[in-house]
Design an enzyme around this catalytic site. Structure first.
Site, PDB file in Angstrom:
ATOM      1  N   SER A   9       0.879  -1.193   0.024  1.00  0.00           N
ATOM      2  CA  SER A   9       0.045   0.062   0.032  1.00  0.00           C
ATOM      3  C   SER A   9       0.863   1.282   0.222  1.00  0.00           C
ATOM      4  CB  SER A   9      -1.077   0.115   1.139  1.00  0.00           C
ATOM      5  OG  SER A   9      -1.463   1.185   1.421  1.00  0.00           O
ATOM      6  N   HIS A  32      -1.152  -1.334  -4.061  1.00  0.00           N
ATOM      7  CA  HIS A  32      -2.517  -0.937  -3.464  1.00  0.00           C
ATOM      8  C   HIS A  32      -2.525   0.571  -3.518  1.00  0.00           C
ATOM      9  CE1 HIS A  32      -5.707  -2.166  -0.904  1.00  0.00           C
ATOM     10  NE2 HIS A  32      -5.487  -1.054  -0.213  1.00  0.00           N
ATOM     11  N   ASP A  34      -4.874   3.476  -1.712  1.00  0.00           N
ATOM     12  CA  ASP A  34      -5.965   3.720  -0.920  1.00  0.00           C
ATOM     13  C   ASP A  34      -6.553   5.114  -1.052  1.00  0.00           C
ATOM     14  OD1 ASP A  34      -6.065   1.552   0.773  1.00  0.00           O
ATOM     15  OD2 ASP A  34      -4.179   1.913   1.642  1.00  0.00           O
ATOM     16  N   MET A  36      -9.239   7.767   0.187  1.00  0.00           N
ATOM     17  CA  MET A  36     -10.148   8.212   1.288  1.00  0.00           C
ATOM     18  C   MET A  36     -10.460   9.618   1.089  1.00  0.00           C
ATOM     19  SD  MET A  36      -7.559   6.946   4.426  1.00  0.00           S
ATOM     20  CE  MET A  36      -6.589   5.243   4.430  1.00  0.00           C
ATOM     21  N   HIS A  65      -8.452   0.847  -3.846  1.00  0.00           N
ATOM     22  CA  HIS A  65      -9.430   0.451  -2.629  1.00  0.00           C
ATOM     23  C   HIS A  65     -10.204   1.847  -2.468  1.00  0.00           C
ATOM     24  CE1 HIS A  65      -9.685  -0.465   1.998  1.00  0.00           C
ATOM     25  NE2 HIS A  65     -10.618  -0.451   1.381  1.00  0.00           N
ATOM     26  N   MET A  67     -12.340   3.982  -0.206  1.00  0.00           N
ATOM     27  CA  MET A  67     -12.997   4.084   0.884  1.00  0.00           C
ATOM     28  C   MET A  67     -13.561   5.368   0.815  1.00  0.00           C
ATOM     29  SD  MET A  67      -9.872   2.924   3.328  1.00  0.00           S
ATOM     30  CE  MET A  67      -8.626   2.949   2.008  1.00  0.00           C
ATOM     31  N   MET A 139     -11.342  -6.497   5.394  1.00  0.00           N
ATOM     32  CA  MET A 139     -10.524  -5.520   6.160  1.00  0.00           C
ATOM     33  C   MET A 139     -10.126  -6.105   7.806  1.00  0.00           C
ATOM     34  SD  MET A 139     -10.043  -2.943   4.280  1.00  0.00           S
ATOM     35  CE  MET A 139      -9.162  -2.141   5.576  1.00  0.00           C
ATOM     36  N   GLY A 146      -3.198   3.711   8.164  1.00  0.00           N
ATOM     37  CA  GLY A 146      -2.177   2.738   7.862  1.00  0.00           C
ATOM     38  C   GLY A 146      -1.789   2.509   9.155  1.00  0.00           C
ATOM     39  N   GLY A 147      -0.718   1.501   9.530  1.00  0.00           N
ATOM     40  CA  GLY A 147      -0.086   1.170  10.713  1.00  0.00           C
ATOM     41  C   GLY A 147      -0.887   0.695  11.993  1.00  0.00           C
ATOM     42  N   ASP A 177      -6.434  -6.614   4.240  1.00  0.00           N
ATOM     43  CA  ASP A 177      -5.885  -5.402   4.337  1.00  0.00           C
ATOM     44  C   ASP A 177      -5.901  -4.931   5.824  1.00  0.00           C
ATOM     45  OD1 ASP A 177      -5.299  -2.834   3.779  1.00  0.00           O
ATOM     46  OD2 ASP A 177      -6.803  -2.352   2.538  1.00  0.00           O
TER      47      ASP A 177
HETATM   48  C1  DX5 Z   1      -6.199   1.221   5.753  1.00  0.00           C
HETATM   49  C2  DX5 Z   1      -5.850   0.928   4.236  1.00  0.00           C
HETATM   50  C3  DX5 Z   1      -4.807   0.193   4.276  1.00  0.00           C
HETATM   51  C4  DX5 Z   1      -3.467   0.580   5.043  1.00  0.00           C
HETATM   52  C5  DX5 Z   1      -2.800  -0.561   5.154  1.00  0.00           C
HETATM   53  O1  DX5 Z   1      -7.614   1.901   5.970  1.00  0.00           O
HETATM   54  O2  DX5 Z   1      -6.904   0.368   3.546  1.00  0.00           O
HETATM   55  O3  DX5 Z   1      -4.478  -0.573   3.059  1.00  0.00           O
HETATM   56  O4  DX5 Z   1      -2.713   1.290   3.993  1.00  0.00           O
HETATM   57  O5  DX5 Z   1      -1.445  -0.417   6.105  1.00  0.00           O
HETATM   58  P1  DX5 Z   1      -0.885  -1.160   7.081  1.00  0.00           P
HETATM   59  O6  DX5 Z   1      -0.459  -2.595   6.278  1.00  0.00           O
HETATM   60  O7  DX5 Z   1       0.213  -0.324   7.669  1.00  0.00           O
HETATM   61  O8  DX5 Z   1      -2.022  -1.655   8.095  1.00  0.00           O
HETATM   62 ZN    ZN Z   2      -6.783  -0.408   1.673  1.00  0.00          ZN
END
Ligand code: DX5
Ligand code: ZN
Length: 222
Positions: A9, A32, A34, A36, A65, A67, A139, A146-147, A177
């Site tokens: 990602s 990937h 993301d 948002m 993805h 969101m 999910m 992330g993290g 994910d």
């Molecule tokens: C969270 C995202 C993930 C995220 C994953 O909302 O959809 O794709 O970037 O990051 P890690 O691997 O750090 O959990």
């Molecule tokens: Zn994602």
């Protein structure tokens, strides 16, 4: 079983060095992306222009993805930006028929269609709709950041999906994910995942390409 798919990602990448960051994951299968919108999730990332930039900067398939609210308004835009797969959230569409219709629209654009489900959403109502989708993204954290820490209880959802896909003789891909790392990927693979998103584990490491390989090996050996 085919080789595990690893999809780093880029949310966790350093955007001031996007080209180098993408070059550093040349061992990855997909990238990937993301998206948002600050409404569906309490965070903002980037949109179609950055997605198109990523597409121009790598030859890897983009796993986009969404969101976002009202994903039905955006699928043409992301198809044009270079998405190989468009993943929308079932929580963001009106009902199951709207989800099936949106998947068909995505496929008509020549893009793989996928849905994602948040940790609190049950998978059971979707099991008889799987043939409309190329992929399901489970999910294993609350979407938005992330993290975060992997939620092992989400693997029950993966097991139900695996059983249902196999029973129906489908080839729908199960991707997971959130919180995927060398510590957690084995359990996710064992539960039946085919594809794995990893953000921080890959990009916060000194050897992103090595971590991608390590993740694939651990998933294959599980
Ligand atoms: C969270 C995202 C993930 C995220 C994953 O909302 O959809 O794709 O970037 O990051 P890690 O691997 O750090 O959990
Ligand atoms: Zn994602």
């Amino acid at each position: 079983m085919s080789a595990p798919i690893i999809s780093p990602s880029i949310l966790a990448a350093d955007f001031s060095r996007l080209g180098e960051e993408l070059a550093a994951i040349d061992t990855a299968d997909w990238v990937h992306v993301d998206i948002m919108d600050g409404h569906f999730v309490p965070n903002l990332s980037f949109g179609p222009d950055i997605t198109a930039t990523v597409h121009r900067s790598t030859d890897k398939p983009l796993d986009v993805h969404l969101m976002i609210e009202e994903p039905e308004k955006w699928v043409e835009t992301y198809a044009k930006a270079g998405a190989h797969t468009i993943i929308f959230h079932v929580e963001a569409v009106a009902d199951d028929q709207a989800a099936v219709d949106l998947a068909q629209r995505i496929r008509d654009l020549g893009v793989r269609a996928a849905f994602s489900i948040k940790p609190g959403t049950a998978i059971e109502p979707w099991l008889d709709k799987l043939h409309h989708f190329d992929e399901v993204l489970v999910m294993s954290v609350e979407p938005g950041f992330g993290g975060q820490k992997f939620m092992p209880e989400m693997l029950e959802k993966v097991r139900k999906l695996r059983r249902s896909i196999d029973d129906q003789g489908l080839d729908t891909v199960i991707e997971i994910d959130g919180g995927i790392s060398p510590e957690t990927i084995g359990a996710a693979a064992e539960a039946g995942c085919d594809a794995f998103v990893a953000g921080s584990a890959v990009f916060k490491s000194d050897d992103p390409a090595g971590v991608v390989k390590q993740l694939r090996d651990l998933a294959a050996g599980a």
